[in-house]
Enzyme design. Structure first.
Site, PDB file in Angstrom:
ATOM      1  N   CYS A  33       2.939  -2.972   4.132  1.00  0.00           N
ATOM      2  CA  CYS A  33       2.103  -1.821   4.463  1.00  0.00           C
ATOM      3  C   CYS A  33       2.854  -1.040   5.540  1.00  0.00           C
ATOM      4  CB  CYS A  33       0.688  -2.226   4.887  1.00  0.00           C
ATOM      5  SG  CYS A  33       0.518  -3.100   6.449  1.00  0.00           S
ATOM      6  N   ARG A  51       8.200 -33.164  12.310  1.00  0.00           N
ATOM      7  CA  ARG A  51       7.462 -32.340  13.282  1.00  0.00           C
ATOM      8  C   ARG A  51       6.962 -31.050  12.645  1.00  0.00           C
ATOM      9  NH1 ARG A  51      11.394 -28.649  16.409  1.00  0.00           N
ATOM     10  NH2 ARG A  51      13.295 -28.851  15.194  1.00  0.00           N
ATOM     11  N   HIS A  52       7.741 -30.470  11.752  1.00  0.00           N
ATOM     12  CA  HIS A  52       7.309 -29.235  11.096  1.00  0.00           C
ATOM     13  C   HIS A  52       6.204 -29.515  10.079  1.00  0.00           C
ATOM     14  CE1 HIS A  52      10.476 -27.279  13.187  1.00  0.00           C
ATOM     15  NE2 HIS A  52      11.441 -27.863  12.492  1.00  0.00           N
ATOM     16  N   ARG A  97       6.992   1.422   7.592  1.00  0.00           N
ATOM     17  CA  ARG A  97       7.193   2.536   8.519  1.00  0.00           C
ATOM     18  C   ARG A  97       7.909   2.131   9.797  1.00  0.00           C
ATOM     19  NH1 ARG A  97       1.157   4.807   7.452  1.00  0.00           N
ATOM     20  NH2 ARG A  97       1.638   5.917   5.517  1.00  0.00           N
ATOM     21  N   HIS A 153      10.616 -23.494   9.588  1.00  0.00           N
ATOM     22  CA  HIS A 153       9.685 -24.234  10.433  1.00  0.00           C
ATOM     23  C   HIS A 153       8.233 -24.136   9.973  1.00  0.00           C
ATOM     24  CE1 HIS A 153      12.384 -24.456  14.271  1.00  0.00           C
ATOM     25  NE2 HIS A 153      13.032 -24.801  13.170  1.00  0.00           N
ATOM     26  N   THR A 194       2.804  -1.042   8.863  1.00  0.00           N
ATOM     27  CA  THR A 194       3.333  -1.901   9.924  1.00  0.00           C
ATOM     28  C   THR A 194       3.546  -3.338   9.469  1.00  0.00           C
ATOM     29  OG1 THR A 194       1.136  -2.522  10.704  1.00  0.00           O
ATOM     30  CG2 THR A 194       2.153  -0.550  11.715  1.00  0.00           C
ATOM     31  N   GLY A 195       2.911  -3.728   8.389  1.00  0.00           N
ATOM     32  CA  GLY A 195       2.934  -5.115   7.934  1.00  0.00           C
ATOM     33  C   GLY A 195       1.813  -5.945   8.523  1.00  0.00           C
ATOM     34  N   ASP A 248       0.865  -1.168   0.000  1.00  0.00           N
ATOM     35  CA  ASP A 248       0.000   0.000   0.000  1.00  0.00           C
ATOM     36  C   ASP A 248       0.906   1.225   0.000  1.00  0.00           C
ATOM     37  OD1 ASP A 248       0.892   0.404   2.627  1.00  0.00           O
ATOM     38  OD2 ASP A 248      -1.118   0.367   3.511  1.00  0.00           O
ATOM     39  N   HIS A 249       0.324   2.388   0.168  1.00  0.00           N
ATOM     40  CA  HIS A 249       1.101   3.630   0.144  1.00  0.00           C
ATOM     41  C   HIS A 249       2.133   3.700   1.277  1.00  0.00           C
ATOM     42  CE1 HIS A 249      -2.491   4.118   2.592  1.00  0.00           C
ATOM     43  NE2 HIS A 249      -1.842   5.025   3.290  1.00  0.00           N
TER      44      HIS A 249
END
Length: 149
Positions: free
Chosen positions: A64, A132-133, A108, A97, A66-67, A7-8
């Site tokens: 974005c 396990r993974h 940001r 994992h 913050t993500g 995004d912006h």
């Protein structure tokens, strides 16, 4: 092929990542946005996620401010395991994992140097395929199937 979109709030970081991908001759598709004009992160996140889920692209990168928002949106697409990473250890563990197929970043909250290190780590780390993974990924897939409409 890498799917990338922002995004912006993530536009400047996206452009820096594209520069890195170009320098490494790593092919990518840019799904927008193409300026700092405001757009909704959910629109971009879902387009990138669909490109990965369909097999059109191998991995995705979404950005974005913050993500957080764009990772939530991407994770709504069946087959996507988007991981918000703020350091290289998280990027390595997300791939090794969790077999994450989309990397989410905050434009940001991360400096460009660290973000590029995270991208490099994410792309270079393979899934471990340890039982396990894989068992845990299979359980995530079963949850997804249970709640599909």
């Amino acid at each position: 092929m890498i799917a990338i979109g922002s995004d912006h709030g993530g536009y400047e970081l996206k452009e820096a990542i594209k520069g890195y991908l170009d320098s490494e001759k790593i092919p990518y598709r840019d799904y927008g946005t193409y300026s700092t004009e405001a757009v909704d992160y959910s629109d971009i996140g879902v387009v990138v996620a669909k490109a990965v889920a369909s097999g059109e692209c191998d991995l995705g990168i979404v950005i974005c401010g913050t993500g957080i928002g764009i990772s939530i949106a991407a994770n709504k697409v069946p087959g996507i395991r988007a991981a918000l990473c703020t350091d290289t250890y998280m990027a390595r563990m997300a791939r090794e994992h969790n077999n994450a197929n989309v990397l989410a970043l905050g434009g940001r909250v991360l400096g460009i140097g660290l973000a590029l290190d995270i991208v490099k780590t994410f792309m270079e780390t393979p899934f471990s395929h340890e039982a396990r993974h894989q068992r845990r990924i299979d359980k995530i897939n079963a949850i997804e199937e249970e709640y599909k409409e």
